[in-house]
Design a protein around this motif. Structure first.
Motif, mmCIF file in Angstrom:
data_model
loop_
_atom_site.group_PDB
_atom_site.id
_atom_site.type_symbol
_atom_site.label_atom_id
_atom_site.label_comp_id
_atom_site.label_asym_id
_atom_site.label_seq_id
_atom_site.Cartn_x
_atom_site.Cartn_y
_atom_site.Cartn_z
ATOM 1 N N CYS A 20 -1.579 2.062 -5.559
ATOM 2 C CA CYS A 20 -0.751 1.259 -4.640
ATOM 3 C C CYS A 20 0.061 0.203 -5.404
ATOM 4 O O CYS A 20 -0.401 -0.352 -6.404
ATOM 5 C CB CYS A 20 -1.632 0.538 -3.630
ATOM 6 N N CYS A 75 -7.681 -0.341 -0.218
ATOM 7 C CA CYS A 75 -7.308 0.362 1.020
ATOM 8 C C CYS A 75 -7.884 1.774 1.072
ATOM 9 O O CYS A 75 -7.820 2.437 2.102
ATOM 10 C CB CYS A 75 -5.790 0.413 1.178
ATOM 11 N N CYS A 95 -7.371 1.136 -5.223
ATOM 12 C CA CYS A 95 -7.024 0.010 -4.344
ATOM 13 C C CYS A 95 -8.081 -0.118 -3.241
ATOM 14 O O CYS A 95 -8.708 0.864 -2.855
ATOM 15 C CB CYS A 95 -5.647 0.248 -3.730
ATOM 16 N N HIS A 107 0.815 -1.227 0.000
ATOM 17 C CA HIS A 107 0.000 0.000 0.000
ATOM 18 C C HIS A 107 0.842 1.268 0.000
ATOM 19 O O HIS A 107 0.350 2.340 0.344
ATOM 20 C CB HIS A 107 -0.998 -0.023 1.163
HETATM 21 ZN ZN LIG Z 1 -3.704 0.202 -1.193
#
Ligand SMILES: [Zn+2]
Length: 385
Positions: free
Chosen positions: A255, A250, A248, A238
């Motif tokens: 990332c 996250c 992504c 990440h």
């Molecule tokens: Zn990520």
């Protein structure tokens, strides 16, 4: 119920035991010199370690300065107890049982198995049952089990994972209630790094990069695992590779693991070559057949990874970078290409290698953690056999 044998070993006892493990054979007099403890203290600690079946007197050594011939002491790793490691991968569960010196007793794998919050305890139970069928006789029996998972784990609690909602179960409590020995849970990249430290490296500062469906770094600094104060230090996947790039899970964009995790590598190569099935062996076959499209793709992934390696070295200044991945193991050119891109004056002297550990390094680290906890030795070095 955890019996008294799991209570924490007193500090001086751990120091003496670690010296005995490190030196393979050592006398009480040398132990006294190495530990700065007086001979009477060393003798009484050794007496206790022998009584606990952790140390044995092996043979008479050579006398120095016409003195009495010393009795040499050795760690009784083969007979004192057993440790279990379980690696819960994205599509497999891999289990290992060893003695306390890291000698393999049994290995068992479930393949094409996907853990989720409903089946995880049952799947672990299945693997443990196979591993513990007919245990060799030892003085302490099983002293601990460590479960390796991908994701953020802090003090044996799963904060978040890439699997199906595993953070919704209190796995630590469930497993500690089920088994008579302590159960620990740790991130797989952290355990890989610990495995490298314990079983294959003379170095005290290293990073281990796990390149799988996610990308993580385990950090060992001066012999100790550094997980950060919230347990997500080293979530390399990440870090941002491409500003404003691919979305992504996250919450960010661009990332690293959206560009060169094994999932992405397999998916893109399968699409490029119109394949229904793909794995590391198929990628290796295409690469070795001089398929120029696949070779170019692998070189591009390696370049992305070299950026991650560069950034990791600049942040942690390790003595060595070790890759743990089926891809780097099977295609050593990935490592060579990464090295060729490390051009700055700090990074180009740092070795980048593929893990040489016989087992899956995650299992080595999980075995190491179980043994460390039982012996209360943080900087444990063993040689695998
Ligand atoms: Zn990520």
């Amino acid at each position: 119920m955890i019996s008294s044998k799991y209570t924490i070993r007193e500090q001086n006892e751990s120091i003496i035991l670690n010296e005995i493990i490190t030196h393979k054979e050592i006398s009480r007099a040398t132990l006294s010199k190495m530990s700065s403890l007086n001979k009477a203290s060393v003798s009484s600690i050794v007496k206790k370690l022998i009584k606990d079946h952790l140390v044995v007197e092996t043979r008479i050594g050579e006398a120095t300065n016409r003195g009495r011939k010393p009795i040499l002491l050795t760690f009784n790793g083969k007979e004192s107890g057993l440790a279990i490691a379980i690696d819960v991968g994205f599509e497999y569960i891999d289990g290992l049982l060893t003695t306390l010196d890291g000698t393999e007793i049994r290995r068992f794998q479930l393949i094409d198995t996907y853990a989720n919050k409903y089946n995880i305890q049952k799947l672990i139970h299945q693997v443990v049952e196979k591993l513990t069928l007919k245990l060799p006789p030892t003085f302490h029996g099983i002293v601990g089990m460590t479960i390796a998972l991908q994701g953020q784990i802090l003090n044996n609690k799963i904060i978040s994972t890439t699997y199906s909602n595993l953070e919704e179960v209190d796995l630590e409590t469930l497993l500690n209630a089920e088994y008579s020995y302590p159960v620990y849970i740790e991130n797989e990249a952290n355990l890989s790094a610990l495995g490298e430290y314990t079983f294959s490296s003379d170095l005290n500062n290293l990073v281990s990069i796990s390149l799988h469906s996610g990308i993580g770094v385990g950090i060992v600094k001066d012999g100790k695992l550094d997980v950060g104060n919230k347990g997500y230090a080293g979530r390399l996947g990440h870090t941002i590779l491409i500003p404003n790039g691919r979305v992504c899970s996250c919450g960010n964009k661009g990332c690293l693991e959206m560009y060169c995790s094994t999932n992405i590598i397999y998916r893109e190569i399968a699409e490029a070559k119109h394949l229904n099935k793909i794995n590391s062996d198929i990628v290796l076959h295409l690469y070795n057949s001089n398929d120029s499209k696949v070779i170019n793709m692998i070189h591009e992934y390696s370049y992305y990874l070299s950026i991650a390696v560069n950034n990791t070295i600049m942040l942690y200044a390790p003595d060595i970078v070790v890759f743990n991945s089926p891809l780097t193991k099977k295609i050593p050119d990935i490592i060579t290409t990464i090295q060729s891109h490390l051009k700055n004056k700090y990074t180009n002297g740092i070795p980048v290698i593929s893990s040489s550990i016989k087992w899956n390094p995650v299992l080595s680290g999980a075995i190491s953690l179980s043994i460390q906890k039982f012996l209360n030795i943080e900087k444990l070095k063993l040689s695998s056999s």
